[in-house]
Design a protein around this motif. Structure first.
Motif, PDB file in Angstrom:
ATOM      1  N   ALA A  47       0.838  -1.201   0.000  1.00 16.45           N
ATOM      2  CA  ALA A  47       0.000   0.000   0.000  1.00 16.45           C
ATOM      3  C   ALA A  47       0.873   1.252   0.000  1.00 16.45           C
ATOM      4  CB  ALA A  47      -0.924  -0.009   1.212  1.00 16.45           C
ATOM      5  N   LEU A  48       1.926   1.207   0.806  1.00 14.38           N
ATOM      6  CA  LEU A  48       2.796   2.373   0.893  1.00 14.38           C
ATOM      7  C   LEU A  48       3.432   2.665  -0.460  1.00 14.38           C
ATOM      8  CD1 LEU A  48       3.698   4.280   3.144  1.00 14.38           C
ATOM      9  CD2 LEU A  48       5.786   2.941   3.338  1.00 14.38           C
ATOM     10  N   SER A  49       3.942   1.630  -1.117  1.00 18.28           N
ATOM     11  CA  SER A  49       4.621   1.869  -2.386  1.00 18.28           C
ATOM     12  C   SER A  49       3.618   2.312  -3.452  1.00 18.28           C
ATOM     13  CB  SER A  49       5.394   0.625  -2.820  1.00 18.28           C
ATOM     14  OG  SER A  49       4.601  -0.214  -3.594  1.00 18.28           O
ATOM     15  N   ALA A  50       2.446   1.679  -3.479  1.00 18.63           N
ATOM     16  CA  ALA A  50       1.452   2.074  -4.486  1.00 18.63           C
ATOM     17  C   ALA A  50       0.994   3.505  -4.273  1.00 18.63           C
ATOM     18  CB  ALA A  50       0.261   1.131  -4.444  1.00 18.63           C
ATOM     19  N   SER A  51       0.888   3.914  -2.997  1.00 13.99           N
ATOM     20  CA  SER A  51       0.386   5.258  -2.728  1.00 13.99           C
ATOM     21  C   SER A  51       1.409   6.322  -3.091  1.00 13.99           C
ATOM     22  CB  SER A  51      -0.001   5.379  -1.259  1.00 13.99           C
ATOM     23  OG  SER A  51       1.153   5.436  -0.463  1.00 13.99           O
ATOM     24  N   LEU A  52       2.683   5.914  -3.172  1.00 12.67           N
ATOM     25  CA  LEU A  52       3.723   6.898  -3.469  1.00 12.67           C
ATOM     26  C   LEU A  52       4.076   6.933  -4.952  1.00 12.67           C
ATOM     27  CD1 LEU A  52       6.099   6.308  -0.417  1.00 12.67           C
ATOM     28  CD2 LEU A  52       4.554   8.234  -0.786  1.00 12.67           C
ATOM     29  N   LYS A  53       3.444   6.058  -5.725  1.00 12.30           N
ATOM     30  CA  LYS A  53       3.821   5.974  -7.124  1.00 12.30           C
ATOM     31  C   LYS A  53       3.101   7.016  -7.965  1.00 12.30           C
ATOM     32  CE  LYS A  53       5.074   1.142  -7.469  1.00 12.30           C
ATOM     33  NZ  LYS A  53       4.550  -0.191  -7.752  1.00 12.30           N
ATOM     34  N   THR A  54       3.749   7.397  -9.040  1.00 11.53           N
ATOM     35  CA  THR A  54       3.095   8.284  -9.995  1.00 11.53           C
ATOM     36  C   THR A  54       2.201   7.460 -10.896  1.00 11.53           C
ATOM     37  OG1 THR A  54       4.863   8.004 -11.573  1.00 11.53           O
ATOM     38  CG2 THR A  54       5.052   9.847 -10.051  1.00 11.53           C
ATOM     39  N   ARG A  55       1.350   8.161 -11.603  1.00 12.37           N
ATOM     40  CA  ARG A  55       0.439   7.494 -12.508  1.00 12.37           C
ATOM     41  C   ARG A  55       1.195   6.673 -13.561  1.00 12.37           C
ATOM     42  NH1 ARG A  55      -5.149   9.685 -14.601  1.00 12.37           N
ATOM     43  NH2 ARG A  55      -5.287  10.272 -12.433  1.00 12.37           N
ATOM     44  N   GLN A  56       2.268   7.246 -14.077  1.00 14.30           N
ATOM     45  CA  GLN A  56       3.037   6.536 -15.102  1.00 14.30           C
ATOM     46  C   GLN A  56       3.574   5.222 -14.565  1.00 14.30           C
ATOM     47  OE1 GLN A  56       3.183   9.743 -14.688  1.00 14.30           O
ATOM     48  NE2 GLN A  56       2.943  10.702 -16.698  1.00 14.30           N
ATOM     49  N   GLU A  57       4.086   5.291 -13.339  1.00  9.22           N
ATOM     50  CA  GLU A  57       4.660   4.071 -12.769  1.00  9.22           C
ATOM     51  C   GLU A  57       3.590   3.009 -12.578  1.00  9.22           C
ATOM     52  OE1 GLU A  57       8.168   4.024  -9.773  1.00  9.22           O
ATOM     53  OE2 GLU A  57       7.028   5.866  -9.475  1.00  9.22           O
ATOM     54  N   LEU A  58       2.380   3.449 -12.232  1.00  9.70           N
ATOM     55  CA  LEU A  58       1.312   2.490 -12.011  1.00  9.70           C
ATOM     56  C   LEU A  58       0.839   1.867 -13.319  1.00  9.70           C
ATOM     57  CD1 LEU A  58      -0.679   4.369  -9.279  1.00  9.70           C
ATOM     58  CD2 LEU A  58       0.302   2.110  -9.051  1.00  9.70           C
ATOM     59  N   TYR A  59       1.056   2.573 -14.399  1.00 10.21           N
ATOM     60  CA  TYR A  59       0.630   2.041 -15.687  1.00 10.21           C
ATOM     61  C   TYR A  59       1.481   0.862 -16.134  1.00 10.21           C
ATOM     62  CZ  TYR A  59      -3.111   5.001 -17.405  1.00 10.21           C
ATOM     63  OH  TYR A  59      -4.316   5.569 -17.600  1.00 10.21           O
ATOM     64  N   VAL A  60       2.698   0.805 -15.612  1.00  7.05           N
ATOM     65  CA  VAL A  60       3.563  -0.316 -15.972  1.00  7.05           C
ATOM     66  C   VAL A  60       2.902  -1.611 -15.522  1.00  7.05           C
ATOM     67  CG1 VAL A  60       5.836  -1.340 -15.673  1.00  7.05           C
ATOM     68  CG2 VAL A  60       5.574   1.136 -15.732  1.00  7.05           C
ATOM     69  N   ALA A  61       2.825  -2.556 -16.424  1.00  5.40           N
ATOM     70  CA  ALA A  61       2.056  -3.762 -16.135  1.00  5.40           C
ATOM     71  C   ALA A  61       2.692  -4.612 -15.041  1.00  5.40           C
ATOM     72  CB  ALA A  61       1.895  -4.590 -17.402  1.00  5.40           C
ATOM     73  N   LEU A  62       4.020  -4.508 -14.869  1.00  5.65           N
ATOM     74  CA  LEU A  62       4.659  -5.333 -13.852  1.00  5.65           C
ATOM     75  C   LEU A  62       4.680  -4.589 -12.531  1.00  5.65           C
ATOM     76  CD1 LEU A  62       7.648  -6.939 -15.732  1.00  5.65           C
ATOM     77  CD2 LEU A  62       5.449  -7.943 -15.129  1.00  5.65           C
ATOM     78  N   PRO A  63       4.028  -5.123 -11.536  1.00  6.34           N
ATOM     79  CA  PRO A  63       4.028  -4.440 -10.243  1.00  6.34           C
ATOM     80  C   PRO A  63       5.380  -4.589  -9.565  1.00  6.34           C
ATOM     81  CG  PRO A  63       2.746  -6.463 -10.134  1.00  6.34           C
ATOM     82  CD  PRO A  63       3.337  -6.405 -11.495  1.00  6.34           C
ATOM     83  N   GLU A  69      10.235   7.403  -8.173  1.00  9.91           N
ATOM     84  CA  GLU A  69       9.908   8.832  -8.067  1.00  9.91           C
ATOM     85  C   GLU A  69       8.743   8.989  -7.098  1.00  9.91           C
ATOM     86  OE1 GLU A  69       9.149  10.436 -12.069  1.00  9.91           O
ATOM     87  OE2 GLU A  69       9.531   8.388 -12.702  1.00  9.91           O
ATOM     88  N   PRO A  70       9.021   8.920  -5.793  1.00  8.50           N
ATOM     89  CA  PRO A  70       7.914   9.021  -4.843  1.00  8.50           C
ATOM     90  C   PRO A  70       7.186  10.358  -4.972  1.00  8.50           C
ATOM     91  CG  PRO A  70      10.023   9.153  -3.713  1.00  8.50           C
ATOM     92  CD  PRO A  70      10.314   8.787  -5.127  1.00  8.50           C
ATOM     93  N   THR A  71       5.853  10.294  -4.874  1.00  7.11           N
ATOM     94  CA  THR A  71       5.055  11.511  -4.984  1.00  7.11           C
ATOM     95  C   THR A  71       3.946  11.455  -3.952  1.00  7.11           C
ATOM     96  OG1 THR A  71       3.430  12.627  -6.328  1.00  7.11           O
ATOM     97  CG2 THR A  71       3.807  10.340  -6.832  1.00  7.11           C
ATOM     98  N   LEU A  72       3.540  12.616  -3.489  1.00  4.00           N
ATOM     99  CA  LEU A  72       2.436  12.662  -2.535  1.00  4.00           C
ATOM    100  C   LEU A  72       1.119  12.975  -3.229  1.00  4.00           C
ATOM    101  CD1 LEU A  72       4.051  14.446   0.532  1.00  4.00           C
ATOM    102  CD2 LEU A  72       3.404  12.053   0.316  1.00  4.00           C
ATOM    103  N   ALA A  73       1.140  12.951  -4.562  1.00  6.87           N
ATOM    104  CA  ALA A  73      -0.044  13.351  -5.329  1.00  6.87           C
ATOM    105  C   ALA A  73      -1.278  12.558  -4.933  1.00  6.87           C
ATOM    106  CB  ALA A  73       0.230  13.177  -6.818  1.00  6.87           C
ATOM    107  N   ASN A  74      -1.098  11.262  -4.668  1.00  6.65           N
ATOM    108  CA  ASN A  74      -2.265  10.434  -4.317  1.00  6.65           C
ATOM    109  C   ASN A  74      -2.909  10.889  -3.019  1.00  6.65           C
ATOM    110  OD1 ASN A  74      -2.248   8.543  -6.510  1.00  6.65           O
ATOM    111  ND2 ASN A  74      -0.330   7.768  -5.640  1.00  6.65           N
ATOM    112  N   TYR A  75      -2.062  11.285  -2.070  1.00  3.74           N
ATOM    113  CA  TYR A  75      -2.603  11.740  -0.792  1.00  3.74           C
ATOM    114  C   TYR A  75      -3.347  13.056  -0.956  1.00  3.74           C
ATOM    115  CZ  TYR A  75       0.101   8.074   1.395  1.00  3.74           C
ATOM    116  OH  TYR A  75       0.594   6.862   1.753  1.00  3.74           O
TER     117      TYR A  75
END
Lengths: 299, 327
Positions: A47-63, A69-75
């Motif tokens: 959860a911590l890593s997913a919450s800190l990821k950017t949208r681009q990083e989340l788009y990568v199919a391999l988790p 590039e940690p970001t607080l954008a999700n918070y």
């Protein structure tokens, strides 16, 4: 060249060997232990890593668990752009505070009475409370639904507070135990000095029973903050949702089923923000939990 | 466990001054006053308890013997044991019961076994701070809101995008890992394991309390007598943990499966693929709140039957654990 080790007396070298062996066992023990603990921590790390990821990083199919590039954008998204989350957080705070305060208050009074006052039927009432706790509830949520509708407490945060505070048997047991363990001399002194019973309770005994009150309050806090099924059954309107049920609704249908995983990060952030109060309280007061369980074990 | 011993008496009687009659009257008055005060003190808690807990208990048993349909006004005729007869012939009920048994058979041994194993490992750590850290980590899932815990697992277990299957494919070389919650065959085991993850911390802590209460002198004496680790475990640890075992088993005994887990994981419309997550609790919940006329009588009968079965199991476990000799 003779080494110093050769000069060591025999028993000493044996001790060294034992120490080495002990240390290796310690390392082995920790490896096994940590592999279990990693499983305990996996969802948190995820959860911590997913919450800190950017949208681009989340788009990568391999988790992956590491984010570059940690970001607080999700918070900020959850806190600024999701008014539902704030509403639910507020509702949860109201319900939890109410239930904790009410339960601690009524069970302190009752626990004191069961420990210190004498009245006909006292022990009978107390033991029935404890025993009834183990009887299955056939009515389940249906009777609760009926009752709450009748009292006008469905879709009402006060209803949740009252119902949650009403699970009193174990807390009463803990409070009774707490008061039984206090020396009665203080109370007697207060009574002789002219306090009445209630004053003696409030001014002398209660301040000494804070340990028990804290235990009761903590368990109630944890239980109520994340409660799911009862709240789901009693609350229909989204503006009255608590986090316990809201967290399951906010992202429903939006997250994984559609293969759309941009909301992943926001969802993870919301999960962590939802859990933060209970996790914080637990870590701060972890000794109290063990104490509470030891009290409960005396049952 | 230790009985509820202790000071059952209230404050000592104050010695009254004055004549015998006056003393008697004062004694009577103070006793009466004390009784009233006692009732006054327990009144708030009892009012809450009677309303929200004791009354539903009685009412629940009553409606289990009626054909109560919530959506039909004033329709709750007594129908004897008809609900139970219907349950006996209800194929869907037995299916959900079988799933609940399956769930229990996985959940209970794992919950108790892992609880004991991890508690034993943690108890070997001498350093107080280090062991405190481990205890906190093991208990974290217990305090987590249930919806958060299950939804995080749902993400991790996603067949394509979840981390678990990624790990299995990349590091374990399993080309086609199971689809977990999307595969009817795996739904019940997956749910049971997720529930173990959520609840095992409770047992770890209970076992740890039991282990910490064992006097270390026993082990020292056994070591001097030449008993190895395994001997110490079977001859000292296990017998002395008996009370803890009793509590843990009584707390986990029963046919499990509440509505909660499948409602969170699969939502309200369906209990997972091919309804594979339909445990007994979910079945009763659906009858009560989702289906047709909302047959509360029938749902209450199912709850009552399951509750009694669980209570009987707990009683049997209790007898077994208590009845055996200590040696």
């Amino acid at each position: 060249m003779t080494t110093r080790a050769d000069a060591l007396p025999r028993p000493g070298s044996r001790n060294l060997l034992v120490k080495l062996w002990e240390r290796r066992r310690g390392i082995f023990l920790r490896v096994v232990l940590w592999s279990f603990l990693a499983l305990f921590l996996l969802p948190f790390i995820w959860a911590l890593s997913a919450s800190l990821k950017t949208r681009q990083e989340l788009y990568v199919a391999l988790p992956s668990l590491i984010t570059w590039e940690p970001t607080l954008a999700n918070y900020t998204y959850v806190l600024r752009r999701m008014p539902a989350f704030i509403t639910q957080f507020t509702n949860s705070s109201i319900v939890t505070t109410g239930a904790v305060v009410l339960q601690v208050a009524v069970t302190s009074l009752a626990g004191y009475a069961f420990a210190r006052l004498r009245f006909p039927g006292r022990d009978l009432i107390f033991y029935s409370l404890i025993l009834l706790n183990f009887v299955p509830r056939a009515g389940g949520l249906m009777v609760q639904y009926e009752l709450m509708s009748f009292l006008g407490l469905r879709n009402n945060l006060l209803g949740l507070i009252l119902a949650f505070a009403a699970s009193v048997p174990i807390p009463i047991f803990i409070m009774r135990q707490t008061f039984l363990n206090l020396p009665s001399a203080f109370e007697d002194a207060a009574l002789i000095d002219g306090c009445n019973r209630f004053q003696a309770f409030l001014l002398v005994m209660l301040p000494m029973a804070t340990g028990g009150m804290l235990v009761v309050g903590l368990f109630e806090f944890i239980r109520v903050w994340g409660e799911y099924l009862f709240t789901l059954t009693m609350i229909d309107y989204t503006n009255l949702y608590t986090l316990g049920i809201g967290i399951a609704m906010n992202f429903m249908g939006m997250a994984l089923e559609d293969g759309e995983f941009t909301s992943y990060g926001a969802e993870a952030a919301a999960h962590l923000l939802t859990s933060a109060p209970v996790l914080l309280v637990f870590i701060l007061f972890q000794r109290m939990f063990i104490r509470g369980m030891m009290e409960g074990l005396k049952l | 466990m230790r009985g509820v011993a202790g000071n059952l008496s209230g404050a000592p009687e104050r010695t009254p001054s004055g004549g015998v009659w006056q003393a008697a009257r004062r004694g009577w008055r103070s006793r009466w006053g004390m009784a009233m005060l006692g009732y006054l003190f327990i009144l708030p808690a009892m009012a809450l308890y009677l309303t929200f807990s004791a009354y539903p208990l009685v009412r629940g048993v009553m409606i289990a013997f009626s054909d109560y349909r919530f959506l039909i006004p004033n329709h709750q005729p007594f129908n004897g044991i008809n609900n139970f007869v219907e349950m006996w012939n209800d194929r869907v009920f037995w299916e959900s019961f079988r799933r609940s048994l399956h769930y229990t058979v996985i959940y209970t041994p794992l919950n108790v076994g892992l609880g004991l194993l991890i508690a034993l490992l943690i108890s070997k750590i001498r350093h107080p701070l280090e062991s405190a850290v481990y205890r906190v980590i093991a208990y974290l899932p217990v305090v987590l809101p249930i919806a958060v815990a299950l939804l995080l697992w749902k993400q991790l277990l996603h067949p394509q995008f979840g981390y678990i299957n990624y790990f299995l494919r990349e590091y374990m070389g399993i080309a086609r890992p199971p689809a977990w919650l999307a595969d009817p065959y795996w739904v019940v085991p997956t749910m049971a394991v997720a529930a173990v993850w959520k609840h095992v911390g409770q047992n770890i802590l209970l076992f740890l309390i039991g282990l910490y209460n064992i006097n270390t002198e026993y082990y020292e004496a056994a070591a001097i007598d030449g008993a190895g680790q395994w001997r110490q475990f079977t001859d000292i640890t296990l017998p002395l943990l008996r009370p803890t075992f009793t509590i843990v088993l009584v707390l986990t005994a029963g046919v499990l499966g509440t509505a909660e887990e499948s409602l969170i994981l699969f939502g309200v419309t369906q209990a997972g693929p091919e309804n594979a997550g339909m445990l007994v609790g979910r079945y009763a919940y659906e009858i009560a709140f989702f289906v047709g006329e909302r047959r509360w009588g029938y749902a209450a009968a199912i709850n009552l039957a399951m509750g009694l079965v669980s209570m009987m199991l707990a009683a049997i476990v209790f007898r077994l654990a208590r009845g055996e000799r200590m040696e």
